[in-house]
Scaffold this active site. Structure first.
Site, PDB file in Angstrom:
ATOM      1  N   HIS A  85      -8.017  -5.070  -0.142  1.00 38.87           N
ATOM      2  CA  HIS A  85      -6.833  -4.272   0.131  1.00 38.87           C
ATOM      3  C   HIS A  85      -6.298  -4.665   1.515  1.00 38.87           C
ATOM      4  O   HIS A  85      -7.056  -4.869   2.455  1.00 38.87           O
ATOM      5  CB  HIS A  85      -7.175  -2.786   0.121  1.00 38.87           C
ATOM      6  CG  HIS A  85      -5.982  -1.912   0.332  1.00 38.87           C
ATOM      7  ND1 HIS A  85      -5.084  -1.641  -0.673  1.00 38.87           N
ATOM      8  CD2 HIS A  85      -5.508  -1.285   1.438  1.00 38.87           C
ATOM      9  CE1 HIS A  85      -4.121  -0.879  -0.205  1.00 38.87           C
ATOM     10  NE2 HIS A  85      -4.351  -0.646   1.083  1.00 38.87           N
TER      11      HIS A  85
ATOM     12  N   ASP B 262     -10.128  -4.199  -4.590  1.00 37.36           N
ATOM     13  CA  ASP B 262      -9.358  -3.093  -4.038  1.00 37.36           C
ATOM     14  C   ASP B 262      -9.488  -1.851  -4.917  1.00 37.36           C
ATOM     15  O   ASP B 262      -9.241  -1.918  -6.121  1.00 37.36           O
ATOM     16  CB  ASP B 262      -7.888  -3.525  -3.968  1.00 37.36           C
ATOM     17  CG  ASP B 262      -6.978  -2.521  -3.287  1.00 37.36           C
ATOM     18  OD1 ASP B 262      -7.441  -1.420  -2.949  1.00 37.36           O
ATOM     19  OD2 ASP B 262      -5.798  -2.853  -3.099  1.00 37.36           O
TER      20      ASP B 262
ATOM     21  N   SER C 108       0.833  -1.202   0.000  1.00 42.27           N
ATOM     22  CA  SER C 108       0.000   0.000   0.000  1.00 42.27           C
ATOM     23  C   SER C 108       0.870   1.255   0.000  1.00 42.27           C
ATOM     24  O   SER C 108       1.663   1.453  -0.920  1.00 42.27           O
ATOM     25  CB  SER C 108      -0.957  -0.049   1.196  1.00 42.27           C
ATOM     26  OG  SER C 108      -1.954   0.926   1.092  1.00 42.27           O
TER      27      SER C 108
END
Length: 314
Positions: free
Chosen positions: A287, A257, A162
């Site tokens: 995610h 996601d 991320s």
């Protein structure tokens, strides 16, 4: 949207909706971080986030800028070992190295490597480019202290998920531009590669569990601060003038996601500039799933794939 989720993932997503406050609604950020850290250490948290591999040793060190880092290495391993510098996720605003413990310790064990996960400076107290500069300084510090760390400075990879994937991608670009160190690989796990543009996956999964479109936008504003709108590639690595010369790359994305296209489009940019890229989109994954092995079963397949990739590149 939930049809392809595993049953335990679906239950987790439902509970999360009832209990989790979006970052855009958080008033006391320090308290919010503390509660998240406490949850990680709870019995439920250890189930959700996974436990450290018992074959790995874990220690804390202080890196060059004075921040701490968590180091995992195989117990009894003979130095020098390859090294993976791993940057945690959390929107540049929250998170800590411990949330990556399940993944980092297993990569250390299965790749016979040292995995170093730094606690880089967080926004909004330390807005862009503080996090980038800290991560870059940590890489250079690791290389300079290779002997003390028991690592081979010629066998280093960067990895991140991320926001950490964003930082890993940027650090790889900085290393390429500096000509040193010559990284062996980068592993970008559902990375954020573009700070402002809105791509189809964000609309498709605007209200997804774990990360929503509103969350994404709030994280970007908190991270960039007064420099929001700045098109510097250190914020949006996809905006780099060229991606030629980057190391072999593995990009992992999650089907459900909003950031999926950030990874897919970055793959396209790298391939267009001749970078060897392995790319996998994981079905039914949310995610953050590689920090959630207890509730997203496909995390184990993704771990296997990362271990295989690093085994070939390190």
């Amino acid at each position: 949207m939930t049809s392809s989720m595993a049953p335990r993932t679906r239950v987790f997503a439902a509970l999360l909706r009832l209990s989790e406050k979006g970052i855009e609604d958080v008033v006391d950020l320090e308290d919010h971080r503390a509660k998240r850290a406490a949850l990680q250490q709870s019995l439920i948290g250890r189930f959700v986030f996974g436990r450290i591999d018992t074959g790995a040793t874990t220690e804390q060190i202080v890196v060059g800028d004075g921040s701490r880092a968590v180091v995992h290495r195989p117990r009894g391993a003979i130095s020098p070992l390859p090294c993976v510098l791993n940057f945690h996720g959390g929107g540049w605003v929250q998170g800590n190295p411990e949330q990556s413990g399940w993944l980092a310790s297993r990569v250390a064990m299965r790749n016979n490597a040292v995995v170093i996960s730094p606690a880089y400076r967080l926004a909004p107290e330390h807005p862009f480019p503080s996090g980038v500069e800290g991560c870059w300084d940590t890489l250079r510090w690791v290389v300079a202290h290779a002997d003390d760390l028991g690592i081979d400075p010629q066998r280093i990879a960067v990895m991140g998920d991320s926001a950490g994937g964003n930082l890993a991608a940027v650090v790889a670009l900085l290393a390429r531009d500096a000509g040193d160190p010559e990284l062996r690989a980068q592993v970008l796990i559902y990375p954020g590669t573009e700070m402002y543009d809105r791509w189809p996956s964000e609309d498709r999964h605007a209200e997804a569990p774990v990360l929503t479109s509103k969350n994404m936008r709030a994280f970007a504003r908190l991270y960039m601060g007064l420099r929001y709108g700045d098109e510097d590639f250190r914020a949006s690595p996809i905006r780099a003038t060229s991606h030629a010369g980057l190391p072999k790359t593995f990009i992992l994305t999650a089907e459900l996601d909003p950031l999926l296209d950030n990874g897919a489009y970055y793959r396209d940019a790298l391939v267009a500039d001749g970078v060897p890229v392995r790319y996998v989109e994981y079905d039914g994954a949310l995610h953050g799933f590689l920090s959630l092995p207890g509730v997203v079963p496909v995390a184990r397949q993704a771990l296997d794939d990362i271990v295989d990739f690093l085994g070939q590149t390190l």
